[in-house]
Each structure stands twice: as structure tokens, then as C-alpha cells.
Design a protein around this motif. Sequence first.
Motif, PDB file in Angstrom:
ATOM      1  N   GLN A 250     101.444 162.458 -14.481  1.00 46.51           N
ATOM      2  CA  GLN A 250     100.511 163.240 -15.295  1.00 46.51           C
ATOM      3  C   GLN A 250      99.283 163.661 -14.484  1.00 46.51           C
ATOM      4  O   GLN A 250      98.762 164.764 -14.658  1.00 46.51           O
ATOM      5  CB  GLN A 250     100.122 162.442 -16.542  1.00 46.51           C
ATOM      6  CG  GLN A 250     101.287 162.318 -17.519  1.00 46.51           C
ATOM      7  CD  GLN A 250     100.948 161.568 -18.781  1.00 46.51           C
ATOM      8  OE1 GLN A 250     100.020 160.749 -18.814  1.00 46.51           O
ATOM      9  NE2 GLN A 250     101.711 161.814 -19.842  1.00 46.51           N
ATOM     10  N   LEU A 251      98.848 162.807 -13.567  1.00 41.91           N
ATOM     11  CA  LEU A 251      97.724 163.183 -12.703  1.00 41.91           C
ATOM     12  C   LEU A 251      98.122 164.296 -11.733  1.00 41.91           C
ATOM     13  O   LEU A 251      97.308 165.166 -11.419  1.00 41.91           O
ATOM     14  CB  LEU A 251      97.211 161.955 -11.945  1.00 41.91           C
ATOM     15  CG  LEU A 251      96.425 160.949 -12.802  1.00 41.91           C
ATOM     16  CD1 LEU A 251      96.091 159.702 -11.997  1.00 41.91           C
ATOM     17  CD2 LEU A 251      95.148 161.579 -13.349  1.00 41.91           C
ATOM     18  N   GLU A 252      99.350 164.286 -11.273  1.00 38.91           N
ATOM     19  CA  GLU A 252      99.829 165.389 -10.437  1.00 38.91           C
ATOM     20  C   GLU A 252      99.786 166.703 -11.211  1.00 38.91           C
ATOM     21  O   GLU A 252      99.437 167.755 -10.664  1.00 38.91           O
ATOM     22  CB  GLU A 252     101.256 165.106  -9.959  1.00 38.91           C
ATOM     23  CG  GLU A 252     101.349 164.031  -8.886  1.00 38.91           C
ATOM     24  CD  GLU A 252     102.785 163.659  -8.560  1.00 38.91           C
ATOM     25  OE1 GLU A 252     103.719 164.325  -9.079  1.00 38.91           O
ATOM     26  OE2 GLU A 252     102.985 162.684  -7.807  1.00 38.91           O
ATOM     27  N   LEU A 253     100.131 166.638 -12.492  1.00 39.84           N
ATOM     28  CA  LEU A 253     100.081 167.826 -13.347  1.00 39.84           C
ATOM     29  C   LEU A 253      98.658 168.352 -13.504  1.00 39.84           C
ATOM     30  O   LEU A 253      98.446 169.556 -13.691  1.00 39.84           O
ATOM     31  CB  LEU A 253     100.668 167.478 -14.717  1.00 39.84           C
ATOM     32  CG  LEU A 253     101.032 168.618 -15.663  1.00 39.84           C
ATOM     33  CD1 LEU A 253     102.141 169.481 -15.073  1.00 39.84           C
ATOM     34  CD2 LEU A 253     101.461 168.046 -17.015  1.00 39.84           C
ATOM     35  N   LEU A 254      97.687 167.449 -13.411  1.00 41.27           N
ATOM     36  CA  LEU A 254      96.278 167.829 -13.595  1.00 41.27           C
ATOM     37  C   LEU A 254      95.558 168.152 -12.291  1.00 41.27           C
ATOM     38  O   LEU A 254      94.347 168.377 -12.299  1.00 41.27           O
ATOM     39  CB  LEU A 254      95.534 166.687 -14.307  1.00 41.27           C
ATOM     40  CG  LEU A 254      95.871 166.449 -15.777  1.00 41.27           C
ATOM     41  CD1 LEU A 254      95.188 165.187 -16.281  1.00 41.27           C
ATOM     42  CD2 LEU A 254      95.463 167.642 -16.633  1.00 41.27           C
ATOM     43  N   GLU A 255      96.261 168.174 -11.183  1.00 42.17           N
ATOM     44  CA  GLU A 255      95.632 168.384  -9.870  1.00 42.17           C
ATOM     45  C   GLU A 255      94.772 169.641  -9.833  1.00 42.17           C
ATOM     46  O   GLU A 255      93.716 169.659  -9.189  1.00 42.17           O
ATOM     47  CB  GLU A 255      96.698 168.463  -8.780  1.00 42.17           C
ATOM     48  CG  GLU A 255      97.258 167.121  -8.344  1.00 42.17           C
ATOM     49  CD  GLU A 255      96.264 166.313  -7.512  1.00 42.17           C
ATOM     50  OE1 GLU A 255      95.248 166.876  -7.071  1.00 42.17           O
ATOM     51  OE2 GLU A 255      96.501 165.104  -7.319  1.00 42.17           O
ATOM     52  N   TYR A 264      90.695 162.156 -17.698  1.00 41.41           N
ATOM     53  CA  TYR A 264      91.892 161.319 -17.836  1.00 41.41           C
ATOM     54  C   TYR A 264      91.730 160.018 -17.052  1.00 41.41           C
ATOM     55  O   TYR A 264      91.969 158.922 -17.584  1.00 41.41           O
ATOM     56  CB  TYR A 264      93.107 162.099 -17.334  1.00 41.41           C
ATOM     57  CG  TYR A 264      94.441 161.405 -17.521  1.00 41.41           C
ATOM     58  CD1 TYR A 264      95.320 161.814 -18.517  1.00 41.41           C
ATOM     59  CD2 TYR A 264      94.836 160.361 -16.700  1.00 41.41           C
ATOM     60  CE1 TYR A 264      96.553 161.186 -18.696  1.00 41.41           C
ATOM     61  CE2 TYR A 264      96.061 159.720 -16.860  1.00 41.41           C
ATOM     62  CZ  TYR A 264      96.915 160.140 -17.857  1.00 41.41           C
ATOM     63  OH  TYR A 264      98.138 159.512 -18.022  1.00 41.41           O
ATOM     64  N   VAL A 265      91.303 160.132 -15.802  1.00 42.05           N
ATOM     65  CA  VAL A 265      91.159 158.941 -14.961  1.00 42.05           C
ATOM     66  C   VAL A 265      90.062 158.024 -15.510  1.00 42.05           C
ATOM     67  O   VAL A 265      90.240 156.805 -15.610  1.00 42.05           O
ATOM     68  CB  VAL A 265      90.850 159.332 -13.506  1.00 42.05           C
ATOM     69  CG1 VAL A 265      90.513 158.089 -12.673  1.00 42.05           C
ATOM     70  CG2 VAL A 265      92.034 160.064 -12.885  1.00 42.05           C
ATOM     71  N   ASN A 293      91.311 153.688  -9.217  1.00 40.79           N
ATOM     72  CA  ASN A 293      90.156 153.636  -8.323  1.00 40.79           C
ATOM     73  C   ASN A 293      90.282 154.660  -7.207  1.00 40.79           C
ATOM     74  O   ASN A 293      89.305 155.317  -6.828  1.00 40.79           O
ATOM     75  CB  ASN A 293      89.996 152.229  -7.739  1.00 40.79           C
ATOM     76  CG  ASN A 293      89.434 151.239  -8.746  1.00 40.79           C
ATOM     77  OD1 ASN A 293      88.815 151.634  -9.737  1.00 40.79           O
ATOM     78  ND2 ASN A 293      89.652 149.965  -8.513  1.00 40.79           N
ATOM     79  N   SER A 294      91.477 154.819  -6.674  1.00 43.04           N
ATOM     80  CA  SER A 294      91.673 155.805  -5.601  1.00 43.04           C
ATOM     81  C   SER A 294      91.486 157.213  -6.125  1.00 43.04           C
ATOM     82  O   SER A 294      90.977 158.082  -5.428  1.00 43.04           O
ATOM     83  CB  SER A 294      93.069 155.646  -5.009  1.00 43.04           C
ATOM     84  OG  SER A 294      94.072 156.050  -5.912  1.00 43.04           O
ATOM     85  N   LYS A 295      91.874 157.466  -7.375  1.00 44.71           N
ATOM     86  CA  LYS A 295      91.719 158.794  -7.955  1.00 44.71           C
ATOM     87  C   LYS A 295      90.258 159.100  -8.284  1.00 44.71           C
ATOM     88  O   LYS A 295      89.802 160.224  -8.127  1.00 44.71           O
ATOM     89  CB  LYS A 295      92.565 158.921  -9.213  1.00 44.71           C
ATOM     90  CG  LYS A 295      94.068 158.734  -8.990  1.00 44.71           C
ATOM     91  CD  LYS A 295      94.626 159.707  -7.974  1.00 44.71           C
ATOM     92  CE  LYS A 295      96.140 159.526  -7.822  1.00 44.71           C
ATOM     93  NZ  LYS A 295      96.704 160.428  -6.776  1.00 44.71           N
ATOM     94  N   LEU A 296      89.527 158.076  -8.722  1.00 42.40           N
ATOM     95  CA  LEU A 296      88.107 158.286  -9.016  1.00 42.40           C
ATOM     96  C   LEU A 296      87.317 158.608  -7.751  1.00 42.40           C
ATOM     97  O   LEU A 296      86.326 159.330  -7.778  1.00 42.40           O
ATOM     98  CB  LEU A 296      87.512 157.048  -9.687  1.00 42.40           C
ATOM     99  CG  LEU A 296      87.747 156.875 -11.178  1.00 42.40           C
ATOM    100  CD1 LEU A 296      87.221 155.532 -11.646  1.00 42.40           C
ATOM    101  CD2 LEU A 296      87.045 157.995 -11.960  1.00 42.40           C
ATOM    102  N   LEU A 297      87.770 158.061  -6.642  1.00 42.39           N
ATOM    103  CA  LEU A 297      87.060 158.223  -5.375  1.00 42.39           C
ATOM    104  C   LEU A 297      87.500 159.451  -4.588  1.00 42.39           C
ATOM    105  O   LEU A 297      86.975 159.720  -3.521  1.00 42.39           O
ATOM    106  CB  LEU A 297      87.268 156.969  -4.502  1.00 42.39           C
ATOM    107  CG  LEU A 297      86.649 155.675  -5.037  1.00 42.39           C
ATOM    108  CD1 LEU A 297      87.119 154.481  -4.197  1.00 42.39           C
ATOM    109  CD2 LEU A 297      85.135 155.753  -5.029  1.00 42.39           C
TER     110      LEU A 297
END
Length: 300
Positions: A250-255, A264-265, A293-297
Motif C-alpha cells: 500500500q505504501l508503494e501505491l502511495l509513492e 498513512y505512515v 520508522n524507515s518510511k517516516l525518515l
Amino acid sequence: MEKLTLIGPGRLGLSLTGLWLQSGQIQLEAVVASSAQKANTAVSKLERDLGWSLSTKKQDAKGQVVSRGLILIATPDDQLLGCARQLMEEADLSACRQIFFCSGSIESQAVAEALRHSVPVVGVHPMMSFTKRLIAPNEFEDVVCTFEGIQAESDLVVDLFRAIGGRVVPIGAQSKLRYHLGTVVACNYINALRIMAEGHLVAAGMDSEDIHAGLSRLMTQTISNVNSSGAIKALTGPVTRGDVGLIERQLELLESDEQDYQVYVGLAKVLLDKLDLDRGLTQESSRLRALLNSKLLRNR
């Protein structure tokens, strides 16, 4: 019976005034609005909804306010202190018993300092969303109303709110901004999440009627489950299951949508933090935390 002057006859002010009139708590002495026409419209609305006529003075904000009882300032927050200063300069408060206002974020001391008068000031904020219509008496039953000010000075106003079913709860002046933040998140940002969800369902090819029906049922049921079981026990979905693979997809979809990506994150991490406190760390939650955490950063 208390005499009340209402300044700012918007949704909140008219609804509360209507409840007090229906319960026989007040005599509406005056309604003050930005124009005489708006004051007349407000009183007409009260009369229409209540089913009886009112001998109430209607005036614009330029006229002198003369209070022989209580004053409710029900203006928006950004007009509250200016209204208090105007009362200090122009109003006759010699017989005024108390001034109260319904801001959830502004402290009574700030209003008192703007007013510069010996009349007691207290803030009361109902945790309720007011619509254009006047609310029925049963709708206010057990509504939490936070009050802030000196207890001895606020008894008159506390009694008014309790008389219409309000659940009056004290709050410290230093806590008001944090309190209001919590109510804004609960009341306003759920609207933002609805808008966000609708956007993704439109992108998925659903029509507006089906989106409205589906989300309305889903969100109503979710709120009902949260109210009966609590936010964590009512939680379903990939975060509570520790479904790292689905969340990654889902995060890939929101890139390409940075705003929704971060929402979302961030919200997933809020849920995970609370889940870990309640259930303890698990292998799945540790993997999910590392991912979030990696996505937030990623943009830091």
C-alpha cells in the motif's frame, strides 16, 4: 431565572440558548450580532423552533450592551478577545453577574485581562459538534462540558449547563490548548480521513453513491465498536495483524502521493505504538516498526 445576553448567535450560541429557554433556566434579555438584521434573524429562528415569541432586544455590536445578569460570548475564537475589549470600552456591566464563553482553547484569564472589569469570567466548552439546527434537549444529555475558571465564581454557569444535562468537568488553564487539540483531532480530522478515503475509492473506480453508502456504514460501525470496546480492542486491519507485506504494497501505491503517504505512515505508527504498549513487542510488530520508522525518515 437568570437574565442572559447572547453575543454571537451562531450554531453553538443559539443551540445552548434554546435549551436553556426550553428548560426555563433563562430569560433572554438581548441578542447581539454583527448587524441588527442578523440579530433579528437569530431571534426569529429561536421563536420558530421554540413555538413561542420572545420579548428580546435585538441589536448590532455597535450598540451599547447593558447586562442585568449573565453574558454568553459565543463568537469564534479569533473574535473572542476583541469582543471582550469592546465590552470593556462600551458596555454597561454594573449589574452583570458573570460573563462566560465557550472557547476550548482560550483561557479565562486572557478574556478577563481583555475585559479589565471586576465581573467574574469563566470558560465552558461542550464536547459536541453543533449543526445549523437547534438541538433537542435529549441530545445534550451527558455531554461533557469542560469548565475553567475559579470554582466559586463559576457556580452560576455550571448550574446552567447541568440543568440541560451537561456533564461538567473541570480543566486547568494550562491544559486547555492540549485539550482542544484532542477535540480537533477527534471531531475535524476524521473528516479529513473521510475525504482521503473517498479519493482512493474514486481512484479505484467506485461511483459516488456506493462510496457514500459503503463508507458511511463502515465508519458508523467502527465508531460504534470503538465506543463499546475501546480503540485498541475494536481495531482490525493490517497493523493489528502485523501484515508487513500488505502495508509495504500500500505504501508503494502511495509513492507518488506524499501527503497521503505521510498520513498513512504516521497513523499506522500511532496504532502500533499503542498496540505494543498493550500487547508487548512481538516479532511482527518489531518488523513493522522498522518499516514504518524507515518510511517516516525517508525525506529527512
